[in-house]
Motif scaffolding. Sequence first.
Motif, PDB file in Angstrom:
ATOM      1  N   LYS A 114       0.843  -1.198   0.000  1.00 11.31           N
ATOM      2  CA  LYS A 114       0.000   0.000   0.000  1.00 11.31           C
ATOM      3  C   LYS A 114       0.883   1.255   0.000  1.00 11.31           C
ATOM      4  CE  LYS A 114      -3.898   1.956   2.439  1.00 11.31           C
ATOM      5  NZ  LYS A 114      -4.558   2.051   3.730  1.00 11.31           N
ATOM      6  N   GLU A 115       1.939   1.210   0.778  1.00 10.27           N
ATOM      7  CA  GLU A 115       2.839   2.378   0.854  1.00 10.27           C
ATOM      8  C   GLU A 115       3.668   2.539  -0.414  1.00 10.27           C
ATOM      9  OE1 GLU A 115       4.679   3.059   5.038  1.00 10.27           O
ATOM     10  OE2 GLU A 115       3.900   1.003   5.003  1.00 10.27           O
ATOM     11  N   LEU A 116       3.932   1.415  -1.030  1.00 11.53           N
ATOM     12  CA  LEU A 116       4.754   1.429  -2.247  1.00 11.53           C
ATOM     13  C   LEU A 116       3.945   1.868  -3.478  1.00 11.53           C
ATOM     14  CD1 LEU A 116       7.699   0.621  -2.197  1.00 11.53           C
ATOM     15  CD2 LEU A 116       7.059  -1.696  -2.918  1.00 11.53           C
ATOM     16  N   TYR A 117       2.637   1.660  -3.361  1.00 11.26           N
ATOM     17  CA  TYR A 117       1.742   1.831  -4.509  1.00 11.26           C
ATOM     18  C   TYR A 117       1.852   3.186  -5.225  1.00 11.26           C
ATOM     19  CZ  TYR A 117      -2.320   0.775  -7.394  1.00 11.26           C
ATOM     20  OH  TYR A 117      -3.138   0.526  -8.463  1.00 11.26           O
TER      21      TYR A 117
ATOM     22  N   ASP B 250       2.715   3.639  -9.061  1.00 13.50           N
ATOM     23  CA  ASP B 250       1.676   4.216  -9.912  1.00 13.50           C
ATOM     24  C   ASP B 250       2.232   5.388 -10.732  1.00 13.50           C
ATOM     25  OD1 ASP B 250      -1.533   4.427 -10.189  1.00 13.50           O
ATOM     26  OD2 ASP B 250      -0.654   6.437 -10.167  1.00 13.50           O
ATOM     27  N   ARG B 251       3.107   6.155 -10.102  1.00 12.67           N
ATOM     28  CA  ARG B 251       3.686   7.342 -10.766  1.00 12.67           C
ATOM     29  C   ARG B 251       4.378   6.953 -12.077  1.00 12.67           C
ATOM     30  NH1 ARG B 251       3.988  12.213 -11.646  1.00 12.67           N
ATOM     31  NH2 ARG B 251       5.579  13.632 -10.896  1.00 12.67           N
ATOM     32  N   ILE B 252       5.014   5.787 -12.079  1.00 15.10           N
ATOM     33  CA  ILE B 252       5.734   5.342 -13.276  1.00 15.10           C
ATOM     34  C   ILE B 252       4.849   4.502 -14.200  1.00 15.10           C
ATOM     35  CG2 ILE B 252       7.673   3.957 -14.107  1.00 15.10           C
ATOM     36  CD1 ILE B 252       9.137   4.684 -11.520  1.00 15.10           C
ATOM     37  N   VAL B 253       4.186   3.535 -13.627  1.00 15.46           N
ATOM     38  CA  VAL B 253       3.448   2.580 -14.464  1.00 15.46           C
ATOM     39  C   VAL B 253       2.293   3.264 -15.198  1.00 15.46           C
ATOM     40  CG1 VAL B 253       2.057   0.479 -14.438  1.00 15.46           C
ATOM     41  CG2 VAL B 253       4.134   0.616 -13.060  1.00 15.46           C
ATOM     42  N   ARG B 254       1.669   4.243 -14.559  1.00 10.12           N
ATOM     43  CA  ARG B 254       0.571   4.989 -15.191  1.00 10.12           C
ATOM     44  C   ARG B 254       1.025   5.594 -16.524  1.00 10.12           C
ATOM     45  NH1 ARG B 254      -4.411   6.483 -13.582  1.00 10.12           N
ATOM     46  NH2 ARG B 254      -4.056   5.257 -11.713  1.00 10.12           N
TER      47      ARG B 254
ATOM     48  N   SER C  24       4.864  -2.778 -24.887  1.00 13.42           N
ATOM     49  CA  SER C  24       4.036  -3.957 -24.657  1.00 13.42           C
ATOM     50  C   SER C  24       3.847  -4.061 -23.142  1.00 13.42           C
ATOM     51  CB  SER C  24       4.749  -5.201 -25.188  1.00 13.42           C
ATOM     52  OG  SER C  24       5.964  -5.363 -24.466  1.00 13.42           O
ATOM     53  N   PRO C  25       2.830  -4.805 -22.675  1.00 14.81           N
ATOM     54  CA  PRO C  25       2.638  -4.912 -21.218  1.00 14.81           C
ATOM     55  C   PRO C  25       3.910  -5.345 -20.485  1.00 14.81           C
ATOM     56  CG  PRO C  25       0.769  -5.845 -22.373  1.00 14.81           C
ATOM     57  CD  PRO C  25       1.781  -5.488 -23.423  1.00 14.81           C
TER      58      PRO C  25
ATOM     59  N   ALA D  85       3.924  -4.155  -9.734  1.00 12.90           N
ATOM     60  CA  ALA D  85       3.859  -3.419 -11.007  1.00 12.90           C
ATOM     61  C   ALA D  85       2.766  -3.996 -11.913  1.00 12.90           C
ATOM     62  CB  ALA D  85       5.215  -3.454 -11.711  1.00 12.90           C
ATOM     63  N   PHE D  86       2.617  -5.330 -11.902  1.00 16.06           N
ATOM     64  CA  PHE D  86       1.546  -5.950 -12.693  1.00 16.06           C
ATOM     65  C   PHE D  86       0.175  -5.451 -12.233  1.00 16.06           C
ATOM     66  CE2 PHE D  86       4.607  -9.527 -13.588  1.00 16.06           C
ATOM     67  CZ  PHE D  86       4.615  -9.339 -14.964  1.00 16.06           C
ATOM     68  N   ASP D  87       0.003  -5.413 -10.910  1.00 12.37           N
ATOM     69  CA  ASP D  87      -1.289  -4.964 -10.372  1.00 12.37           C
ATOM     70  C   ASP D  87      -1.591  -3.530 -10.803  1.00 12.37           C
ATOM     71  OD1 ASP D  87      -1.604  -7.330  -9.129  1.00 12.37           O
ATOM     72  OD2 ASP D  87      -1.033  -6.640  -7.113  1.00 12.37           O
ATOM     73  N   VAL D  88      -0.586  -2.667 -10.684  1.00 11.03           N
ATOM     74  CA  VAL D  88      -0.797  -1.252 -11.030  1.00 11.03           C
ATOM     75  C   VAL D  88      -1.103  -1.134 -12.518  1.00 11.03           C
ATOM     76  CG1 VAL D  88       0.248   1.049 -11.088  1.00 11.03           C
ATOM     77  CG2 VAL D  88       0.721  -0.476  -9.167  1.00 11.03           C
ATOM     78  N   TYR D  89      -0.371  -1.887 -13.320  1.00  6.88           N
ATOM     79  CA  TYR D  89      -0.584  -1.835 -14.770  1.00  6.88           C
ATOM     80  C   TYR D  89      -2.026  -2.227 -15.115  1.00  6.88           C
ATOM     81  CZ  TYR D  89      -0.042  -2.686 -19.765  1.00  6.88           C
ATOM     82  OH  TYR D  89      -0.206  -2.648 -21.127  1.00  6.88           O
ATOM     83  N   ALA D  90      -2.461  -3.324 -14.524  1.00 12.20           N
ATOM     84  CA  ALA D  90      -3.821  -3.802 -14.825  1.00 12.20           C
ATOM     85  C   ALA D  90      -4.849  -2.761 -14.402  1.00 12.20           C
ATOM     86  CB  ALA D  90      -4.076  -5.126 -14.108  1.00 12.20           C
ATOM     87  N   LYS D  91      -4.618  -2.140 -13.261  1.00  9.76           N
ATOM     88  CA  LYS D  91      -5.570  -1.131 -12.779  1.00  9.76           C
ATOM     89  C   LYS D  91      -5.600   0.081 -13.731  1.00  9.76           C
ATOM     90  CE  LYS D  91      -7.323   1.220  -8.755  1.00  9.76           C
ATOM     91  NZ  LYS D  91      -7.278   2.585  -9.237  1.00  9.76           N
TER      92      LYS D  91
END
Lengths: 177, 546
Positions: free
Chosen positions: A67-70, A74-78, A86-87, A133-139
Amino acid sequence: MKLPQVLTDRKPEIIARWFHLVVSTYPPDTAKFLLQEKDPFANPVGQALREGLEGIYEGWLKGVSEKELYPYMDRIVRIRAVQDFSPSKAVGFVLLLKEALRQELEPEIKKGHVSWEDLEYAYSLVDRVQLLAFDVYAKCREELYEIRVKEIKNRVQKLWERVNKEITGEVRPEDTQ
Amino acid sequence: MSRISKPEELMKINYRPPKTGWMDTPVEFRRGTWLYAAKPKSLEVLELPNPREWSPEEEDWKLPENWKEILLQGLKERLERFRSLKLFLDICVRCGACADKCHFFLGSGDPKNMPVLRAELLRSIYRRDFTTTGKILGKLVGARDLTVEVVKEWYYYFYQCTECRRCSLYCPFGIDTAEITMLGRELLGLLGCYPDWTVASAANCYRVGNHVGIEPHAFRDMVEFCVDEIENITGIRVEPTFNRKGAEILFIAPSGDVFADPGIYTFMGYLMLFHEIGLDYTLSTYASEGGNFGLFTSHEVMKRLNAKMYAEAKRLGVKWILGGECGHMWRVIHQYMDTMNGPADFLEEPVSPITGTKFENAKSTKMVHICEFTADLIRHGKLNLDPSRNDHLIVTFHDSCNPSRAMGFFEEPRYILKNVCRNFYEMPENTIKENTFCCGSGAGLNADENFEMRMRGGFPRANAVRYVHQKYGVNLLACICAIDRAALPALMDYWVPGVAVAGVHELLGNALVMKGEKERTTTLRGEPLEGKGKREGEMEPGKDDA
C-alpha cells in the motif's frame, strides 16, 4: 559488511544506475533528454521516473507494505501503461533494478563483502515488487477503458436526459451518472 | 522447483530498444493510438477525393493509381502558393530548440514527435524531389524517396500534432510547425486519407450547421432544455430567440457547449448573462457552430465553414457577431478570416451596447470574444456578482492553445475568474499563457479510438495541474475552449482524479446575481451550495436542538 548496509550506503548510486537503465528503454534521443532536462514541468516523464524510482527503492529497502509502495509505482506505471510499450516492457523496468544492483555490487562481491547468495536474496525481493507493477498496470488499463466509456456517455448525456424528460417528465438519476 | 536466475543469465537480456535511424523505423499502427479512416459519405459531402472504405490497419490503403504524381503535384502547387511553406522547409537548421517543447514528444517519448523530426517527414520528400542537392546526394542530405510507407507515416504523425504551435514559440527562425502539419494533412487529403473524426464533423457542419450534426429543431430543443434548467435553479425564464432578423448581435458558440457535458453549463452561463444585461441578440440554427474543423481538413473546407457564419450574419442583418468560448474558432477568425472571407464590411464595428466600449481589435472581423465582452462588463460595474457561490471551488486556469498563442489572449479570462471566484491559483509559469501545454486532443484528435495517444499528449498539462492540485488543493480546471471541456475531464480522471473541468462562463453563471432570482440552492450543475437551501427543520451542522 552486511547487504542491507551496502544497499543503504550505495542508495544514490544504485538509484542513478537504475534510472539510467530505465530511461534507456526509450529511443536514444529521448533517453538523452530524459536524463538531462531537470525542470519538472519541462520533463514530466523524467521527473516522474526520478520520484517513482527513488520512492520504490526506499520503500523496498525498508520493506514497507504494498500500500505504501503503490503511489510510487503508480507514478511510473501509469505513464508506461499508455506509452508505446508492450505490457511486459511497461512493467519490466522493475527487473532492471537487479541489473543495477549487480553492476553496483560486483566490486563488493569480488572483495567478498557481499555474497552471490545475498544478491540472489535481494533479487527475490525485487520479484515481489515486480508483482506489484503488474497490479498497477492492470488497474491503469482498466481505468483507461472505464474513462473512455464515461467520456462517450458524456458526449450525448444531455440528449438522453432531454429525451427521457420528454417521456417520463423527469430526469432519472441513472441518466445523470 | 525453479531456481532463481544467475546474474550472468540475467545479463543476457537486452532491454534497450534497437538503434535504428528514423527513416528506417517503420510505423506500427497499434490500436489506441491512431484515428479511424473517414467514411466515404463524409468525403462525398465535402467533395473530397477518393471516397472509399479503408483502414490504416490494413496493408492496402486503396490509394489512387497515380498517388505519387498527385502528391508531388500537390506539394509543388502548395510550395508556389504558400511562400511560408517553402521558407519553413528551406531554413530549418535542425538546431533542436523545438525538439523538447511538444507535449506529444514529452508524453510519448517518441522522437518522431519532436517537431523538427515531424517536419522532416515532409522535408525529406521536398529535398528529394524539389532540391538539386537532394536529387543528387539523396540520403546524405536527409532526402528520401516517396513511398507508401511515407504516406502511412504522415498519416500517423500528422495526426499526432494538435497544431498547438508551442514549438513555434521557441524556433529562432519562427518556423510554424503547425502550418507544416496543416499542409501535410492537406496532401494526405488529396489521396482521400482523412480521419473520420475531423471529416465527419466538417461534413456535418457543412450540411447541417454544426459538427455534431444536430438538425435545427433539435438544436432549438436543446437550448430550451438549458432554459428549463436555468428556471429550475434561478426561478427566471430566460428567452433566447432563434434566427431573428434585425437583432443587434448574432451569438455563435461551439456546438459542444449545447450538447455535451460539461460544456452545457457554460452555455447556461451565456444565456443567463445575456438575459441579465438585456442584450438584443439572436442564436442561429444554421450558424449553430463556432468551431471550424475545416482548419484540420484543408484551407478550402475551412473557408467554406467560416463563410456560413458571415452569410448568416448578413441574412439576419445583425450589427456584429459575439463568439463563445472556443479555441480554434478564434484562430480561424483572428488569423485567417480577414483574408479568406473578409473584410466583413457589411457589419458594423462592434460596440458594447451596455458599456459603449468599442472593440477596435475586431474592427475588421466584426467578431468579439465573449470573455472580452464580459470582462468589459465587469470592469464597468455592470454585473452584480457573488463569488462566494464558487467558494467550494479552488480554481486554476488552462490557457487554451489557440486563444493564447494565436490571439495573445491571457488576461480577460483571468480577470473574470478573479471576480467570480475567491480561490484562484496559477500553474507554473512555463506551462501557462503563451507557454501553455495543449490538452492533447485539439486539431481533430479528440476521438475515442486514439484514447491512449490523447493521454500521452495531455500528460504535460496534467502534470502541471497535478502540482497545483497537490500544493493548493485545486479541484477545478477552468478553460475557454469546447474541445478542452470535452477532453480535459477524461485527462483529469486518468492523471489527476478529483479535478473537474468548467468553462469560465459556468462559474460566472454561478456567481451572477440576477434581478428577481430566487435564492440559489445549487450550482448550475445541480450541486448543493453550502449553507443554502436547507429544508425546514433541518439542523445546521454543529447546532443542537437547544
